[in-house]
Design a protein around this motif. Structure first.
Motif, short mmCIF file in Angstrom:
data_model
loop_
_atom_site.label_atom_id
_atom_site.label_comp_id
_atom_site.label_asym_id
_atom_site.label_seq_id
_atom_site.Cartn_x
_atom_site.Cartn_y
_atom_site.Cartn_z
N SER A 58 0.82 -1.20 0.00
CA SER A 58 0.00 0.00 0.00
C SER A 58 0.86 1.26 0.00
O SER A 58 0.53 2.25 -0.67
CB SER A 58 -0.91 0.00 1.23
OG SER A 58 -1.69 1.18 1.28
N GLU A 67 -5.16 5.62 10.78
CA GLU A 67 -6.16 4.72 11.36
C GLU A 67 -5.39 3.57 12.02
O GLU A 67 -4.75 2.79 11.32
CB GLU A 67 -7.14 4.19 10.32
CG GLU A 67 -8.23 3.32 10.92
CD GLU A 67 -9.24 2.82 9.90
OE1 GLU A 67 -10.00 1.89 10.25
OE2 GLU A 67 -9.26 3.34 8.78
N ARG A 108 -6.35 1.23 1.91
CA ARG A 108 -6.58 0.82 3.29
C ARG A 108 -6.47 -0.71 3.40
O ARG A 108 -6.79 -1.44 2.46
CB ARG A 108 -7.96 1.28 3.74
CG ARG A 108 -8.31 0.95 5.18
CD ARG A 108 -9.71 1.47 5.53
NE ARG A 108 -10.02 1.20 6.92
CZ ARG A 108 -10.51 0.05 7.36
NH1 ARG A 108 -10.75 -0.96 6.52
NH2 ARG A 108 -10.77 -0.13 8.64
N ASP A 119 -4.44 2.38 7.80
CA ASP A 119 -4.59 3.41 6.78
C ASP A 119 -3.90 4.68 7.25
O ASP A 119 -3.69 4.89 8.45
CB ASP A 119 -6.07 3.70 6.52
CG ASP A 119 -6.32 4.36 5.17
OD1 ASP A 119 -5.37 4.43 4.35
OD2 ASP A 119 -7.46 4.81 4.92
#
Length: 236
Positions: free
Chosen positions: A56, A153, A212, A205
């Protein structure tokens, strides 16, 4: 001039990476050490998810999986910490020898641990590289607020402290959780960022991530401590 981010997927190492990117440092590798058991030097839970995080983030991941850190006969905490550092140093030396890889320094997410930081500083001195440690000696509550304000997050994946029960496992570290941690700090001495191992986290995230990470979790509780069991993990 290439930097390596010492990376577990937890909030502190992820914040160090994010701050390095904000400062314009060229982070060319993430490096995750997978301890085989309890560790004095490394974040241990959910490190197997670092690969998803790296995908990611968009930075290649290097993974180190030593059998025992060479510390199976070590009983002194200081000696064990030194032994645990050996595979990390060996991997950094290997990276420094890669053609075209100009190893400049490493990023680290230590906040207050002199035990960890002094050893990483020694490693950097031996390798002749720099250390970027943007969390070091910062106020824990302020750091937590900055992480949340930036859009991190954060999922709690392990707890081991008075005041932290099974309901904290899998919980998002948000403003309400931070307020509770501040209360638990006053009542029990729980570190607001979990620096003493009171709790461990995984960042699903943030502004440094393109996608995410969705987690499906179960929990295992052992009376006074517990951890999540990752049943599924995928990029959204």
């Amino acid at each position: 001039m290439t930097w390596v981010s010492l990376f577990s997927g937890g909030k502190d190492s992820a914040w160090a990476l994010y701050r390095a990117q904000q400062e314009g440092l060229d982070v060319g590798r993430l490096l995750t050490v997978h301890p085989t058991g309890d560790s004095y030097m490394y974040h241990t839970p959910a490190t197997h998810l670092a690969g998803l995080a790296a995908e990611s983030i968009g930075i290649p991941l290097v993974e180190v999986e030593p059998d025992s850190f060479g510390a199976h006969d070590v009983v002194d905490a200081g000696a064990q910490g030194d032994a645990e550092l050996e595979p990390l140093e060996a991997e950094l030396r290997r990276l420094a020898e890669e053609p075209g890889f100009d190893l400049t320094g490493v990023t680290a997410g230590a906040v207050e641990s002199e035990y960890q930081t002094s050893r990483i500083e020694g490693l950097c001195d031996r390798l002749g590289i720099d250390l970027f440690a943007p969390l070091w000696q910062r106020d824990p509550g302020t750091l937590a607020e900055e992480m949340l304000d930036a859009g991190f997050e954060i999922t709690i994946v392990q707890v081991a402290a008075a005041g932290l029960d099974e309901s904290w496992l899998g919980r998002t570290l948000d403003a309400d959780a931070l307020a509770e941690l501040r209360r638990l700090n006053e009542e029990y001495g729980v570190h607001v960022l979990g620096e003493g191992g009171e709790f461990e986290t995984f960042v699903v995230d943030g502004p440094h991530m393109a996608r995410r990470i969705e987690l499906e979790l179960a929990t295992e509780w052992e009376g006074t401590r517990g951890h999540v069991v990752v049943e599924d993990a995928r990029l959204e």
